[in-house]
Enzyme design. Sequence first.
Site, mmCIF file in Angstrom:
data_model
loop_
_atom_site.group_PDB
_atom_site.id
_atom_site.type_symbol
_atom_site.label_atom_id
_atom_site.label_comp_id
_atom_site.label_asym_id
_atom_site.label_seq_id
_atom_site.Cartn_x
_atom_site.Cartn_y
_atom_site.Cartn_z
ATOM 1 N N LYS A 38 58.558 24.973 -48.900
ATOM 2 C CA LYS A 38 58.633 23.636 -47.822
ATOM 3 C C LYS A 38 57.398 23.125 -47.574
ATOM 4 O O LYS A 38 56.725 24.038 -47.912
ATOM 5 C CB LYS A 38 59.757 23.199 -47.469
ATOM 6 C CG LYS A 38 59.099 24.377 -46.156
ATOM 7 C CD LYS A 38 60.550 24.504 -45.419
ATOM 8 C CE LYS A 38 59.709 25.085 -43.816
ATOM 9 N NZ LYS A 38 60.624 25.855 -43.146
ATOM 10 N N TYR A 262 28.138 15.303 -32.733
ATOM 11 C CA TYR A 262 28.866 14.234 -32.409
ATOM 12 C C TYR A 262 28.471 14.639 -30.682
ATOM 13 O O TYR A 262 28.929 15.884 -30.564
ATOM 14 C CB TYR A 262 29.315 13.735 -32.806
ATOM 15 C CG TYR A 262 29.569 13.170 -33.996
ATOM 16 C CD1 TYR A 262 28.555 11.898 -34.249
ATOM 17 C CD2 TYR A 262 30.156 13.195 -35.286
ATOM 18 C CE1 TYR A 262 28.927 11.374 -35.041
ATOM 19 C CE2 TYR A 262 30.249 13.082 -36.427
ATOM 20 C CZ TYR A 262 28.894 11.550 -36.554
ATOM 21 O OH TYR A 262 28.573 10.646 -37.289
HETATM 22 C C1 PLP Z 1 60.814 27.361 -42.683
HETATM 23 C C2 PLP Z 1 62.298 28.056 -42.538
HETATM 24 C C3 PLP Z 1 62.475 28.915 -42.866
HETATM 25 C C4 PLP Z 1 61.420 30.304 -42.893
HETATM 26 O O1 PLP Z 1 60.196 30.508 -41.659
HETATM 27 P P1 PLP Z 1 58.948 30.921 -41.701
HETATM 28 O O2 PLP Z 1 58.444 31.797 -39.667
HETATM 29 O O3 PLP Z 1 58.212 30.878 -42.277
HETATM 30 O O4 PLP Z 1 59.378 32.395 -42.400
HETATM 31 C C5 PLP Z 1 63.484 30.057 -43.137
HETATM 32 N N1 PLP Z 1 64.453 29.107 -42.370
HETATM 33 C C6 PLP Z 1 64.440 27.740 -42.057
HETATM 34 C C7 PLP Z 1 65.674 26.642 -42.061
HETATM 35 C C8 PLP Z 1 63.281 26.958 -42.438
HETATM 36 O O5 PLP Z 1 63.333 25.853 -41.437
#
Ligand code: PLP
Length: 371
Positions: A38, A262
């Site tokens: 994702k 800054y």
């Molecule tokens: C993002 C996600 C994963 C992967 O998690 P990681 O900690 O990056 O390995 C797996 N299952 C779900 C439901 C997620 O949202």
Amino acid sequence: MERKLAGAHLTIDLGALQENYRLLRDLAAPAECAASVKANAYGLGIERVGPALYKAGCRRFFVALPSEGITLRRLLPKAKINILHGLLPETESAYLEYGLDPVLNSLEDIRTWSVFAKECGQKLHALLHLDTGMTRLGMLEPDIRKLAADPSMLAGLEIDYVMSHLACADTPGHPLNRQQLEKLRRFRALLPAPLDTAPVSFANSAGIFLGPDYHFDMVRPGIALFGGNPRAAGPNPMKEAVRLRARILQVQDVDSQFHVGYGATFRTEKSTRIASVSVGYADGYFRALGNKAECAIRDIKVPVIGRVSMDIITIDVSKVPREDCKAGDFVDLIGGAVPLDDVAAHAGTIPYEILTALGSRYYREYLEGPG
Ligand SMILES: *Cc1c(COP(=O)(O)O)cnc(C)c1O
């Protein structure tokens, strides 16, 4: 974009990513190893990451949104693509057109997908998400019992996996891990046949390292593929997949009592050589890293001094040989002597947020793996 026109170069090592995939797959075998990609493959670029993982043998991918699924479908015509956010309103026909299988998170999702199956007169695939301890997405016990009392709700649906998600997997000693595992077994037993014996997916990256009890039939790592440490403490077993380097714009030699950046949050206490580097918070180099993070020049660690500006950081290069830090030379910001996990810790966050925030002004270079 041409390499020389960028202030910073982001290198993504697809070979390292493929090695990480194989390591996780071997750890979880005989469970299937899917990939969570994702958010544009955690910011690293789905166009290159998706096909590289497919080449390494990955055949199932998780994304959050149907829009991400459509992008991935164009890259991987044959892969299984699962949409974690379930069914957004009026998206059913898009899921069908692009072969996206939703993760059904609620009775409402189940109803919608089942009605649509009837409408189009074919069996539709999906995953069924049970919430065992996140209280975020997925079905809680009362809805699981409603489904058990009326299995006809599932008419027209082919549930490939029952899944759940761990809240504290990066902390192996956390009691919630065991509790979620036991809840998952109990919830599964409540489901109407044949779902009570359907394949199960539970583990993310960290979950894989909790051991075989947590593997079930399919795992879905994300961050570990990209080189993030799947455990909150201890050495990182994954290969580094991301390197970020930025150019020195200018070097200044100053005496004691000069303010830097800054807000004048840093003041030199002795003669100091300061390099200004072409990266800033607009590139996803977090403002929280000001006066905290380290960079490296030829493996010599140098501190970020003063605040991070939009396009510039300032670093103290007094201990680096002058010939190694001239205008135009590169400084390591992530990778090598500066592990991603340390950058995240210095920013008070996690590697996930560092990666997904990586900006759009970098020259992106992908190193091809052997396959
Ligand atoms: C993002 C996600 C994963 C992967 O998690 P990681 O900690 O990056 O390995 C797996 N299952 C779900 C439901 C997620 O949202």
